[in-house]
Design a protein around this motif. Structure first.
Motif, PDB file in Angstrom:
ATOM      1  N   UNK A  18       0.867  -1.167   0.000  1.00  0.00           N
ATOM      2  CA  UNK A  18       0.000   0.000   0.000  1.00  0.00           C
ATOM      3  C   UNK A  18       0.911   1.226   0.000  1.00  0.00           C
ATOM      4  N   UNK A  19       1.092   1.810  -1.175  1.00  0.00           N
ATOM      5  CA  UNK A  19       2.026   2.915  -1.323  1.00  0.00           C
ATOM      6  C   UNK A  19       1.247   4.224  -1.378  1.00  0.00           C
ATOM      7  N   UNK A  20       1.659   5.170  -0.580  1.00  0.00           N
ATOM      8  CA  UNK A  20       1.051   6.488  -0.598  1.00  0.00           C
ATOM      9  C   UNK A  20       1.592   7.250  -1.798  1.00  0.00           C
ATOM     10  N   UNK A  21       0.707   7.675  -2.678  1.00  0.00           N
ATOM     11  CA  UNK A  21       1.135   8.368  -3.890  1.00  0.00           C
ATOM     12  C   UNK A  21       1.436   9.834  -3.643  1.00  0.00           C
ATOM     13  N   UNK A  22       1.035  10.327  -2.517  1.00  0.00           N
ATOM     14  CA  UNK A  22       1.361  11.703  -2.183  1.00  0.00           C
ATOM     15  C   UNK A  22       0.286  12.692  -2.597  1.00  0.00           C
ATOM     16  N   UNK A  23       0.378  13.838  -1.995  1.00  0.00           N
ATOM     17  CA  UNK A  23      -0.605  14.903  -2.219  1.00  0.00           C
ATOM     18  C   UNK A  23      -0.567  15.420  -3.648  1.00  0.00           C
ATOM     19  N   UNK A  24       0.589  15.495  -4.240  1.00  0.00           N
ATOM     20  CA  UNK A  24       0.706  16.022  -5.603  1.00  0.00           C
ATOM     21  C   UNK A  24      -0.049  15.150  -6.586  1.00  0.00           C
ATOM     22  N   UNK A  25       0.141  13.837  -6.493  1.00  0.00           N
ATOM     23  CA  UNK A  25      -0.547  12.916  -7.398  1.00  0.00           C
ATOM     24  C   UNK A  25      -2.049  12.993  -7.180  1.00  0.00           C
ATOM     25  N   UNK A  26      -2.482  13.020  -5.929  1.00  0.00           N
ATOM     26  CA  UNK A  26      -3.912  13.110  -5.631  1.00  0.00           C
ATOM     27  C   UNK A  26      -4.503  14.387  -6.211  1.00  0.00           C
ATOM     28  N   UNK A  27      -3.807  15.495  -6.041  1.00  0.00           N
ATOM     29  CA  UNK A  27      -4.289  16.787  -6.547  1.00  0.00           C
ATOM     30  C   UNK A  27      -4.369  16.768  -8.069  1.00  0.00           C
ATOM     31  N   UNK A  28      -3.395  16.165  -8.727  1.00  0.00           N
ATOM     32  CA  UNK A  28      -3.403  16.092 -10.195  1.00  0.00           C
ATOM     33  C   UNK A  28      -4.528  15.202 -10.703  1.00  0.00           C
ATOM     34  N   UNK A  29      -4.776  14.104  -9.996  1.00  0.00           N
ATOM     35  CA  UNK A  29      -5.882  13.228 -10.380  1.00  0.00           C
ATOM     36  C   UNK A  29      -7.227  13.948 -10.233  1.00  0.00           C
ATOM     37  N   UNK A  30      -7.376  14.713  -9.160  1.00  0.00           N
ATOM     38  CA  UNK A  30      -8.601  15.486  -8.976  1.00  0.00           C
ATOM     39  C   UNK A  30      -8.746  16.531 -10.076  1.00  0.00           C
ATOM     40  N   UNK A  31      -7.653  17.205 -10.400  1.00  0.00           N
ATOM     41  CA  UNK A  31      -7.682  18.221 -11.443  1.00  0.00           C
ATOM     42  C   UNK A  31      -8.045  17.584 -12.788  1.00  0.00           C
ATOM     43  N   UNK A  32      -7.456  16.441 -13.083  1.00  0.00           N
ATOM     44  CA  UNK A  32      -7.768  15.731 -14.316  1.00  0.00           C
ATOM     45  C   UNK A  32      -9.245  15.356 -14.364  1.00  0.00           C
ATOM     46  N   UNK A  36     -11.919  16.676 -17.087  1.00  0.00           N
ATOM     47  CA  UNK A  36     -12.652  15.709 -17.885  1.00  0.00           C
ATOM     48  C   UNK A  36     -14.146  16.018 -17.834  1.00  0.00           C
ATOM     49  N   UNK A  37     -14.658  16.312 -16.641  1.00  0.00           N
ATOM     50  CA  UNK A  37     -16.074  16.660 -16.484  1.00  0.00           C
ATOM     51  C   UNK A  37     -16.385  17.952 -17.226  1.00  0.00           C
ATOM     52  N   UNK A  38     -15.473  18.927 -17.134  1.00  0.00           N
ATOM     53  CA  UNK A  38     -15.664  20.203 -17.817  1.00  0.00           C
ATOM     54  C   UNK A  38     -15.709  19.991 -19.332  1.00  0.00           C
ATOM     55  N   UNK A  39     -14.795  19.189 -19.853  1.00  0.00           N
ATOM     56  CA  UNK A  39     -14.763  18.929 -21.293  1.00  0.00           C
ATOM     57  C   UNK A  39     -16.065  18.277 -21.754  1.00  0.00           C
ATOM     58  N   UNK A  40     -16.549  17.304 -20.989  1.00  0.00           N
ATOM     59  CA  UNK A  40     -17.799  16.640 -21.356  1.00  0.00           C
ATOM     60  C   UNK A  40     -18.951  17.635 -21.402  1.00  0.00           C
ATOM     61  N   UNK A  41     -19.028  18.495 -20.401  1.00  0.00           N
ATOM     62  CA  UNK A  41     -20.109  19.476 -20.366  1.00  0.00           C
ATOM     63  C   UNK A  41     -19.972  20.491 -21.496  1.00  0.00           C
ATOM     64  N   UNK A  42     -18.755  20.927 -21.769  1.00  0.00           N
ATOM     65  CA  UNK A  42     -18.530  21.890 -22.845  1.00  0.00           C
ATOM     66  C   UNK A  42     -18.918  21.287 -24.191  1.00  0.00           C
TER      67      UNK A  42
END
Length: 104
Positions: A18-32, A36-42
């Motif tokens: 169980x490896x912690x990916x870190x805050x940076x990876x989590x933040x980037x995944x959330x941003x992605x 993705x949701x924004x692109x679909x709506x647009x």
């Protein structure tokens, strides 16, 4: 026939660390995810404002580019299709176009 639960990834799931990916990876995944949701709506907003003629033209263009008739356009089909339409597009731009719609 092999059952999906017999796949080595699933068989060894309990042994994987169980490896912690870190805050940076989590933040980037959330941003992605948000982009993705924004692109679909647009795209939905844009599509809702197309005329019937524009939709027919786009569908026809897609069908002409879909050389292997699989309902999807790959890199070579898109590049060739754009070339046939008179657009000289760099490989990197064709790749970007495909990636943009792949995430939608």
């Amino acid at each position: 026939m092999i059952h999906i639960t017999d796949h080595p990834w699933l068989q060894n799931a309990n042994k994987a660390p169980n490896v912690n990916l870190g805050e940076t990876v989590r933040a980037r995944l959330q941003q992605f995810s948000m982009m993705n949701k924004f692109k679909k709506k647009a795209l939905r907003v844009i599509a809702e404002h197309l005329s019937v003629e524009e939709i027919v033209d786009i569908k026809e263009m897609f069908e002409n580019m879909d050389i292997n008739k699989k309902g999807q356009i790959n890199f070579d089909e898109l590049k060739y299709g754009l070339h046939k339409l008179g657009h000289q597009v760099a490989d990197s731009d064709v790749k970007e176009l495909l990636e943009a719609v792949s995430y939608c």
